[in-house]
Design an enzyme around this catalytic site. Structure first.
Site, mmCIF file in Angstrom:
data_model
loop_
_atom_site.group_PDB
_atom_site.id
_atom_site.type_symbol
_atom_site.label_atom_id
_atom_site.label_comp_id
_atom_site.label_asym_id
_atom_site.label_seq_id
_atom_site.Cartn_x
_atom_site.Cartn_y
_atom_site.Cartn_z
ATOM 1 N N LEU A 1 -89.781 -47.252 -2.248
ATOM 2 C CA LEU A 1 -89.602 -45.654 -2.085
ATOM 3 C C LEU A 1 -89.450 -45.285 -0.789
ATOM 4 C CD1 LEU A 1 -92.905 -44.877 -4.175
ATOM 5 C CD2 LEU A 1 -90.530 -44.799 -4.892
ATOM 6 N N GLU A 2 -89.799 -45.909 0.428
ATOM 7 C CA GLU A 2 -89.452 -45.733 1.705
ATOM 8 C C GLU A 2 -87.833 -45.836 2.003
ATOM 9 O OE1 GLU A 2 -93.280 -47.059 4.169
ATOM 10 O OE2 GLU A 2 -91.694 -48.121 4.483
ATOM 11 N N HIS B 1 -108.846 -27.644 16.819
ATOM 12 C CA HIS B 1 -108.203 -26.583 16.057
ATOM 13 C C HIS B 1 -107.234 -26.042 16.626
ATOM 14 C CE1 HIS B 1 -107.500 -23.342 13.178
ATOM 15 N NE2 HIS B 1 -107.472 -22.531 14.242
ATOM 16 N N LEU C 1 -99.278 -56.912 4.829
ATOM 17 C CA LEU C 1 -99.047 -55.945 5.919
ATOM 18 C C LEU C 1 -99.203 -56.466 7.057
ATOM 19 C CD1 LEU C 1 -101.474 -53.108 4.290
ATOM 20 C CD2 LEU C 1 -99.054 -52.925 4.452
ATOM 21 N N GLU D 1 -90.530 -70.481 16.630
ATOM 22 C CA GLU D 1 -89.903 -69.539 15.776
ATOM 23 C C GLU D 1 -88.402 -69.619 15.715
ATOM 24 O OE1 GLU D 1 -90.531 -66.492 14.158
ATOM 25 O OE2 GLU D 1 -88.470 -67.019 13.644
ATOM 26 N N ILE E 1 -91.927 -50.436 -0.442
ATOM 27 C CA ILE E 1 -90.484 -50.710 0.124
ATOM 28 C C ILE E 1 -89.502 -49.913 -0.341
ATOM 29 C CG2 ILE E 1 -88.992 -52.445 0.945
ATOM 30 C CD1 ILE E 1 -90.940 -54.042 1.361
HETATM 31 C C1 LIG Z 1 -88.612 -53.350 4.566
HETATM 32 C C2 LIG Z 1 -89.798 -53.855 5.014
HETATM 33 C C3 LIG Z 1 -90.767 -52.760 5.589
HETATM 34 C C4 LIG Z 1 -91.915 -52.951 5.925
HETATM 35 N N1 LIG Z 1 -92.810 -52.189 6.330
HETATM 36 C C5 LIG Z 1 -94.172 -52.315 6.912
HETATM 37 C C6 LIG Z 1 -94.897 -51.312 7.302
HETATM 38 O O1 LIG Z 1 -94.470 -49.989 7.638
HETATM 39 N N2 LIG Z 1 -96.139 -51.531 7.694
HETATM 40 C C7 LIG Z 1 -96.531 -52.928 7.434
HETATM 41 O O2 LIG Z 1 -97.888 -52.912 7.825
HETATM 42 N N3 LIG Z 1 -95.950 -53.861 6.899
HETATM 43 C C8 LIG Z 1 -94.728 -53.511 6.463
HETATM 44 N N4 LIG Z 1 -94.077 -54.625 6.023
HETATM 45 C C9 LIG Z 1 -94.590 -55.856 5.821
HETATM 46 C C10 LIG Z 1 -94.537 -56.695 7.265
HETATM 47 O O3 LIG Z 1 -93.317 -56.861 7.710
HETATM 48 C C11 LIG Z 1 -95.201 -57.884 6.892
HETATM 49 O O4 LIG Z 1 -96.495 -57.707 6.409
HETATM 50 C C12 LIG Z 1 -95.449 -58.744 8.392
HETATM 51 O O5 LIG Z 1 -94.300 -58.929 8.766
HETATM 52 C C13 LIG Z 1 -96.107 -60.091 7.827
HETATM 53 O O6 LIG Z 1 -96.344 -60.761 9.225
HETATM 54 P P1 LIG Z 1 -96.292 -62.349 9.388
HETATM 55 O O7 LIG Z 1 -96.440 -62.504 10.887
HETATM 56 O O8 LIG Z 1 -97.195 -62.898 8.242
HETATM 57 O O9 LIG Z 1 -95.077 -62.931 8.902
HETATM 58 P P2 LIG Z 1 -93.449 -62.410 9.287
HETATM 59 O O10 LIG Z 1 -93.272 -61.209 9.945
HETATM 60 O O11 LIG Z 1 -92.553 -62.758 7.936
HETATM 61 O O12 LIG Z 1 -92.773 -63.600 10.486
HETATM 62 C C14 LIG Z 1 -92.875 -64.905 10.212
HETATM 63 C C15 LIG Z 1 -91.966 -65.593 11.007
HETATM 64 O O13 LIG Z 1 -91.690 -67.099 10.719
HETATM 65 C C16 LIG Z 1 -90.756 -67.701 10.821
HETATM 66 N N5 LIG Z 1 -90.627 -68.899 10.290
HETATM 67 C C17 LIG Z 1 -90.872 -69.104 8.928
HETATM 68 N N6 LIG Z 1 -90.981 -70.400 8.709
HETATM 69 C C18 LIG Z 1 -90.649 -71.066 10.063
HETATM 70 C C19 LIG Z 1 -90.652 -72.266 10.373
HETATM 71 N N7 LIG Z 1 -90.536 -73.518 9.771
HETATM 72 N N8 LIG Z 1 -90.469 -72.745 11.751
HETATM 73 C C20 LIG Z 1 -90.191 -71.484 12.555
HETATM 74 N N9 LIG Z 1 -90.243 -70.310 12.267
HETATM 75 C C21 LIG Z 1 -90.482 -69.904 10.868
HETATM 76 C C22 LIG Z 1 -89.803 -66.469 10.372
HETATM 77 O O14 LIG Z 1 -88.400 -66.872 10.829
HETATM 78 C C23 LIG Z 1 -90.564 -65.323 10.636
HETATM 79 O O15 LIG Z 1 -89.758 -64.815 12.093
HETATM 80 C C24 LIG Z 1 -92.778 -54.491 5.741
HETATM 81 C C25 LIG Z 1 -91.687 -55.411 5.083
HETATM 82 C C26 LIG Z 1 -90.640 -55.087 4.769
HETATM 83 C C27 LIG Z 1 -89.883 -55.994 4.155
#
Ligand SMILES: Cc1cc2nc3c(=O)[nH]c(=O)nc-3n(C[C@H](O)[C@H](O)[C@H](O)COP(=O)(O)OP(=O)(O)OC[C@H]3O[C@@H](n4cnc5c(N)ncnc54)[C@H](O)[C@@H]3O)c2cc1C
Length: 463
Positions: free
Chosen positions: A183-184, A442, A317, A34, A181
């Site tokens: 709307l929130e 209830h 998500l 990471e 995003i």
């Molecule tokens: C403002 C906002 C609100 C949200 N609210 C919700 C919600 O309420 N509920 C919900 O279900 N989803 C929500 N989401 C969406 C949710 O955050 C994502 O769907 C989720 O984080 C995806 O998870 P992931 O593990 O695929 O990737 P990510 O969480 O994006 O994690 C990927 C990680 O990989 C790392 N990375 C990338 N490339 C490399 C590399 N080459 N080497 C090392 N590290 C690397 C990045 O630094 C990052 O930390 C929200 C998103 C945003 C932006």
């Protein structure tokens, strides 16, 4: 430090960290690369968690003015201490990211700090170090989608990331994009005092959501002060002496209108993030939208390289990424693992919340599926009446012949928790009658789910 692992996960978001933990629990040696200085990815650092902390606090702030007086609670006009509010949010991030760090230590997962590059199948380079891996999982998530010609400076023209750290409540906030995003975060700053205008390209907000829910939700948000410019596109954002001038055109083309605002939030979606991973060099295929292509078992076209979460197709998500991470870890450890994509809930954490799972009426009609619909409004629910939170309804859609539940759509307080009842029923292929015949405590808001189920084929009791 060992440099050979059964599994190397790149990215410690919800997909990557759950995959790493489950694999370690099942006996694999695991490293997780990471590059961010904290674990937890988008979700814990700049997504789900900080946005929900701000939504929670700003909702309470709004309640002081709008809900307290009717309950006889008199505290005078509330004041916002934005610095403290942001500290509250930062503490939520801190607590959660440290929690993942603890879980990594507990499960003996090595956090390799830095940017991971896939040098070859079975080899991940992080700086000078080369990790040998029987299997590699790409869990690099997504990044903010940008609009051509509109440069995000995270101060005046912000993305969701900048919207979590504004140092002042803007008088006017223009949100580009009427999705979850926008709307929130629009709700957060609107509750704190900003006049919020949402410009949405399509003719309705929340694309893909049940039409009846969207109609209701739009009306409620307007009552809260949101202004909507639907079927419109932003073509230009210019810095003016004070604030910004935003050019807006009808989506189909037509006369340009110039709107003035203080801050523009670009919330037009997210794109898969694969920058610097070295995918081309190892030959991992991506689709037209830059997402890593995988088969039904999350395998890419290159042996030993898998992908999960936002970086592949499907709803962006956190819980979808988590389920994929766990299912893949189970498969890599020689067990069976699977994700039921038909039953993935979606929640909008506004006030009231909007939650849904399964098919919308529009989808069922388009697919030619015959269905019965049962609806129950919170105005007829005892607990909602007692709490004066009667906005919204529960709607259950069930197959006309078999009564199997095909979709559930809720708008109302705690909809994000209530939807889980529907998820459980649908996961077990339940019918509306199954829910209708269950005993619900209830007085609870969840009784509205039972009543909606009763309404599918018969009559609810309280209407
Ligand atoms: C403002 C906002 C609100 C949200 N609210 C919700 C919600 O309420 N509920 C919900 O279900 N989803 C929500 N989401 C969406 C949710 O955050 C994502 O769907 C989720 O984080 C995806 O998870 P992931 O593990 O695929 O990737 P990510 O969480 O994006 O994690 C990927 C990680 O990989 C790392 N990375 C990338 N490339 C490399 C590399 N080459 N080497 C090392 N590290 C690397 C990045 O630094 C990052 O930390 C929200 C998103 C945003 C932006």
């Amino acid at each position: 430090m060992a440099d050979a692992f059964d599994l190397v996960v790149i990215g410690a978001g919800p997909g990557g960290y759950e995959c790493a933990i489950k694999a370690a629990q099942l006996g694999l040696s695991v490293a997780c690369v990471e590059k961010r200085d904290r674990l937890g990815g988008t979700c814990l650092n700049i997504g789900c968690i900080p946005s929900k902390a701000l939504l929670h606090a700003s909702e309470l702030f709004a309640d002081v003015t709008h809900a307290f007086p009717a309950m006889g609670i008199e505290v005078g006009a509330p004041k916002i201490n934005l610095k403290q509010l942001l500290t509250f949010k930062d503490e939520a991030v801190d607590g959660n990211t440290k929690g993942v760090e603890f879980l990594f230590k507990k499960n003996k997962i090595e956090w390799v700090k830095g940017e991971g590059v896939i040098a070859a199948p079975g080899k991940v380079k992080v700086g000078e170090r080369v990790l040998e891996a029987k299997n590699i999982v790409i869990a690099t998530g997504s990044d903010v989608a940008r609009l051509p010609g509109i440069e995000i400076d995270e101060k005046q023209i912000i993305s969701s990331t900048g919207a979590l750290t504004l140092s002042k409540v803007p008088e006017r906030l223009l949100v580009i994009g009427g999705g979850v995003i926008g709307l929130e975060l629009g709700s957060v700053w609107g509750r704190l005092g900003a006049k919020v205008t949402v410009v949405e390209f399509l003719d309705a907000i929340l694309p893909g959501t049940d039409g009846e829910v969207v109609k209701n939700f739009t009306r409620i948000l307007k009552k809260q002060g949101f202004e909507f410019k639907l079927g419109s596109k932003v073509t230009k954002v210019e810095k003016a002496k004070s604030g910004l001038k935003v050019s807006v055109e009808p989506a189909a083309g037509g006369e340009t209108q110039v709107l003035e605002t203080d801050v523009v939030l670009v919330a037009v979606g997210r794109v898969a993030y694969t920058q610097g991973l070295g995918l081309e060099a190892v030959g991992v295929k991506t689709d037209k939208r830059g997402r890593v292509e995988v088969d039904g078992s999350f395998k890419t076209n290159v042996d030993g390289i898998y992908a999960i979460g936002d970086v592949i197709a499907g709803p962006m998500l956190a819980h979808k990424a988590m389920e994929e991470g766990v299912a893949l870890a189970e498969r890599l450890a020689g067990h069976w693992g699977d994700v039921n994509y038909d039953v993935i809930p979606g929640v909008v954490y506004t006030s009231p919340e909007v939650a849904s799972v399964g098919k919308t009426e529009e989808q069922l009609k388009a697919e030619g599926v015959e269905y019965n619909s049962g609806k129950f409004p919170f105005t007829a629910n005892g607990r909602a009446k007692a709490n004066k939170t009667t906005e919204g309804f529960v709607k259950i859609l069930a197959d006309k012949t078999t009564d199997r539940i095909l979709g559930v759509h809720i708008i109302g307080v705690n909809a994000g928790e209530l939807i889980q009842e529907a998820v459980v029923a649908m996961e077990f292929a339940g019918s509306s009658e199954d829910i209708a015949r269950m005993c619900f405590a209830h007085p609870t808001l969840s009784e509205a789910v039972k009543e909606a189920a009763l309404a599918v084929t018969g009559l609810p009791i309280h209407m």
